[in-house]
Design a protein around this motif. Sequence first.
Motif, short mmCIF file in Angstrom:
data_model
loop_
_atom_site.label_atom_id
_atom_site.label_comp_id
_atom_site.label_asym_id
_atom_site.label_seq_id
_atom_site.Cartn_x
_atom_site.Cartn_y
_atom_site.Cartn_z
N LEU A 123 0.83 -1.21 0.00
CA LEU A 123 0.00 0.00 0.00
C LEU A 123 0.86 1.26 0.00
O LEU A 123 0.59 2.22 -0.74
N VAL A 124 1.90 1.26 0.83
CA VAL A 124 2.79 2.43 0.89
C VAL A 124 3.51 2.62 -0.44
O VAL A 124 3.65 3.75 -0.93
N LYS A 125 3.92 1.51 -1.04
CA LYS A 125 4.61 1.63 -2.34
C LYS A 125 3.69 2.23 -3.40
O LYS A 125 4.09 3.12 -4.16
N ALA A 126 2.45 1.76 -3.45
CA ALA A 126 1.52 2.28 -4.44
C ALA A 126 1.26 3.76 -4.21
O ALA A 126 1.22 4.56 -5.15
N TYR A 127 1.08 4.15 -2.96
CA TYR A 127 0.77 5.54 -2.64
C TYR A 127 1.98 6.45 -2.86
O TYR A 127 1.87 7.48 -3.52
N VAL A 128 3.13 6.06 -2.32
CA VAL A 128 4.32 6.90 -2.40
C VAL A 128 4.96 6.82 -3.79
O VAL A 128 5.22 7.84 -4.43
N GLY A 129 5.20 5.59 -4.27
CA GLY A 129 5.89 5.44 -5.55
C GLY A 129 5.10 5.99 -6.72
O GLY A 129 5.63 6.75 -7.55
N LYS A 168 -5.93 2.63 5.48
CA LYS A 168 -5.46 1.32 5.93
C LYS A 168 -4.15 1.44 6.72
O LYS A 168 -3.97 0.76 7.75
N VAL A 169 -3.22 2.26 6.25
CA VAL A 169 -1.93 2.39 6.92
C VAL A 169 -2.10 3.06 8.28
O VAL A 169 -1.53 2.62 9.28
N ARG A 170 -2.89 4.13 8.34
CA ARG A 170 -3.08 4.81 9.63
C ARG A 170 -3.76 3.89 10.64
O ARG A 170 -3.44 3.90 11.83
N ALA A 171 -4.71 3.08 10.17
CA ALA A 171 -5.39 2.15 11.07
C ALA A 171 -4.39 1.12 11.61
O ALA A 171 -4.44 0.75 12.79
N ALA A 172 -3.48 0.66 10.75
CA ALA A 172 -2.48 -0.32 11.19
C ALA A 172 -1.53 0.28 12.22
O ALA A 172 -1.15 -0.39 13.20
N ILE A 173 -1.14 1.54 12.02
CA ILE A 173 -0.24 2.21 12.97
C ILE A 173 -0.95 2.45 14.30
O ILE A 173 -0.36 2.30 15.38
N ASP A 174 -2.23 2.81 14.23
CA ASP A 174 -2.99 2.99 15.48
C ASP A 174 -3.06 1.69 16.27
O ASP A 174 -2.99 1.68 17.50
N ALA A 175 -3.20 0.58 15.54
CA ALA A 175 -3.30 -0.72 16.20
C ALA A 175 -1.95 -1.18 16.75
O ALA A 175 -1.89 -1.85 17.79
N ASP A 176 -0.87 -0.81 16.08
CA ASP A 176 0.48 -1.20 16.50
C ASP A 176 1.47 -0.13 16.08
O ASP A 176 1.97 -0.14 14.95
N PRO A 177 1.77 0.84 16.97
CA PRO A 177 2.64 1.97 16.62
C PRO A 177 4.01 1.56 16.10
O PRO A 177 4.66 2.33 15.38
#
Length: 247
Positions: A123-129, A168-177
Amino acid sequence: METPDNATPAADGDAPTGIAAEDWATASAEPHYRAAVIDLLGALAYGELAAFERLAEDAKLAPSLEDKAELAKMASAEFHHFERLRDRLAAVDAEPTAAMEPFAKALDDFHRQTAPSDWLEGLVKAYVGDSIASDFYREVAVRLDSDTRALVLAVLDDTGHGNFAVEKVRAAIDADPRVGGRLALWARRLMGEALSQAQRVVAERDALSTMLVGGLADGFDLAEVGRMFSRITEAHTKRMAALGLAA
């Protein structure tokens, strides 16, 4: 590809001049400009085809059927963009495969070197790249003839991946910083690889590099190229913040 967040070309609001004020029929009479545009469309077309393939592959990592379907929809949009570029190349008497071929290795190498190890990295690759590439093409678009510019901007329309990735990424970070640190390092690596790849591709294509540094488009000099990459870096920093990651 993604439309960059809050990013607008430097020349927005200014009346087009030079080639940017011409249509394709007029501008393409200059052989070097025509070659540069075919290069640009070839690079974009292969990028869209590769994005389609990557999103379809990433769908296999999706944690839910809903996520899988969302990525499939985005992949379909990317393929539609590819078809528009392929058809445009054919319409201007350029063989689409031949136009894409010079860019295949560089893009394939980039994707091989930055293969995600899990769903979140994808997801990060698609968004950033994708957004870095989109920023670059939008910067170039303001110097193109009106017909080519309209097509390039149309195929850079947001497929919806940006908002989806952020959520999706922010939710994952909230669940596990702890996830945030790993993804921040990954995003910084993607930024470096993407910029290196873009510079390498341009340097290897004479017509395209000449257009960028001012040989074909008025007012675009080496200093402006430097400022262009600074704007791309600034946009990347804003996207990292949107993801909840440190730049």
